[in-house]
Design a protein around this motif. Structure first.
Motif, PDB file in Angstrom:
ATOM      1  N   PHE A 253       0.837  -1.336   0.071  1.00  0.00           N
ATOM      2  CA  PHE A 253       0.048  -0.045   0.140  1.00  0.00           C
ATOM      3  C   PHE A 253       0.926   1.127  -0.010  1.00  0.00           C
ATOM      4  CE2 PHE A 253      -2.280  -3.542   1.920  1.00  0.00           C
ATOM      5  CZ  PHE A 253      -3.276  -3.581   1.315  1.00  0.00           C
ATOM      6  N   CYS A 254       1.828   1.384  -0.911  1.00  0.00           N
ATOM      7  CA  CYS A 254       2.817   2.445  -1.103  1.00  0.00           C
ATOM      8  C   CYS A 254       2.413   3.765  -0.881  1.00  0.00           C
ATOM      9  CB  CYS A 254       3.594   2.200  -1.919  1.00  0.00           C
ATOM     10  SG  CYS A 254       3.100   1.980  -3.829  1.00  0.00           S
ATOM     11  N   TRP A 255       1.039   3.964  -1.298  1.00  0.00           N
ATOM     12  CA  TRP A 255       0.472   5.298  -1.430  1.00  0.00           C
ATOM     13  C   TRP A 255       0.160   5.830  -0.207  1.00  0.00           C
ATOM     14  CZ3 TRP A 255      -1.301   0.930  -3.602  1.00  0.00           C
ATOM     15  CH2 TRP A 255      -2.453   0.219  -3.192  1.00  0.00           C
ATOM     16  N   VAL A 256      -0.006   4.749   0.930  1.00  0.00           N
ATOM     17  CA  VAL A 256      -0.325   5.391   2.304  1.00  0.00           C
ATOM     18  C   VAL A 256       0.876   6.051   2.663  1.00  0.00           C
ATOM     19  CG1 VAL A 256      -1.255   4.731   4.441  1.00  0.00           C
ATOM     20  CG2 VAL A 256      -2.210   3.775   2.363  1.00  0.00           C
ATOM     21  N   ASP A 257       0.724   7.179   3.657  1.00  0.00           N
ATOM     22  CA  ASP A 257       1.996   7.808   4.278  1.00  0.00           C
ATOM     23  C   ASP A 257       1.946   7.357   5.843  1.00  0.00           C
ATOM     24  OD1 ASP A 257       2.865   9.314   2.008  1.00  0.00           O
ATOM     25  OD2 ASP A 257       1.520  10.826   2.476  1.00  0.00           O
ATOM     26  N   GLY A 258       2.945   7.424   6.435  1.00  0.00           N
ATOM     27  CA  GLY A 258       3.114   7.263   7.679  1.00  0.00           C
ATOM     28  C   GLY A 258       4.310   6.271   8.111  1.00  0.00           C
ATOM     29  N   PRO A 259       4.554   6.058   9.385  1.00  0.00           N
ATOM     30  CA  PRO A 259       5.806   5.338   9.795  1.00  0.00           C
ATOM     31  C   PRO A 259       5.474   4.007   9.314  1.00  0.00           C
ATOM     32  CG  PRO A 259       4.455   6.210  11.658  1.00  0.00           C
ATOM     33  CD  PRO A 259       3.857   6.821  10.301  1.00  0.00           C
ATOM     34  N   ARG A 260       6.966   3.309   9.113  1.00  0.00           N
ATOM     35  CA  ARG A 260       6.662   1.808   8.578  1.00  0.00           C
ATOM     36  C   ARG A 260       7.797   1.163   9.309  1.00  0.00           C
ATOM     37  NH1 ARG A 260       3.577   0.650   3.430  1.00  0.00           N
ATOM     38  NH2 ARG A 260       2.500   2.565   3.052  1.00  0.00           N
ATOM     39  N   THR A 261       7.368   0.466  10.371  1.00  0.00           N
ATOM     40  CA  THR A 261       8.492  -0.260  11.015  1.00  0.00           C
ATOM     41  C   THR A 261       8.221  -1.701  11.110  1.00  0.00           C
ATOM     42  OG1 THR A 261       7.307   0.088  13.168  1.00  0.00           O
ATOM     43  CG2 THR A 261       9.101   1.454  12.313  1.00  0.00           C
ATOM     44  N   GLU A 262       7.153  -2.261  10.961  1.00  0.00           N
ATOM     45  CA  GLU A 262       6.843  -3.820  11.165  1.00  0.00           C
ATOM     46  C   GLU A 262       7.213  -4.416   9.733  1.00  0.00           C
ATOM     47  OE1 GLU A 262       5.853  -5.325  13.924  1.00  0.00           O
ATOM     48  OE2 GLU A 262       6.092  -3.462  14.778  1.00  0.00           O
TER      49      GLU A 262
END
Length: 100
Positions: free
Chosen positions: A76-85
């Protein structure tokens, strides 16, 4: 924005198709959508256990280009936000974290 996009384009993905519909992306239970290479890759990156196949008449290498592009994309690369999992990272990012 072009509202006539391939079936693989997610409704919330704002990008337009890049090229013709040339691949089918299937999920783990064989539900699928046909798409351009760009949306096929974006869909494949967002699936767990997805596969990609070239459609008849597709240019040579369409499926492998889609597969390789998907490996570098986050789900879902169009969704912004932190990604850590791990489930939020690309295959390439996860392999790098594992030292492979």
């Amino acid at each position: 924005m072009d509202h006539h996009r391939c079936p693989a384009a997610h409704p919330e993905d704002p990008t337009c198709c890049v090229g013709p519909v040339v691949v089918t992306v299937l999920d783990a239970v064989n539900a699928g959508a046909d798409g351009c290479e760009q949306h096929g890759a974006r869909l494949l990156a967002s699936l767990d256990g997805g596969r990609v196949y070239a459609l008849p008449g597709a240019p040579p290498g369409a499926a492998i280009r889609t597969f390789r592009a998907a490996a570098s994309l986050r789900p879902f690369c169009w969704v912004d936000g932190p990604r850590t999992e791990p489930s939020q990272l690309s295959d390439i990012e996860n392999r790098a974290r594992q030292g492979r």
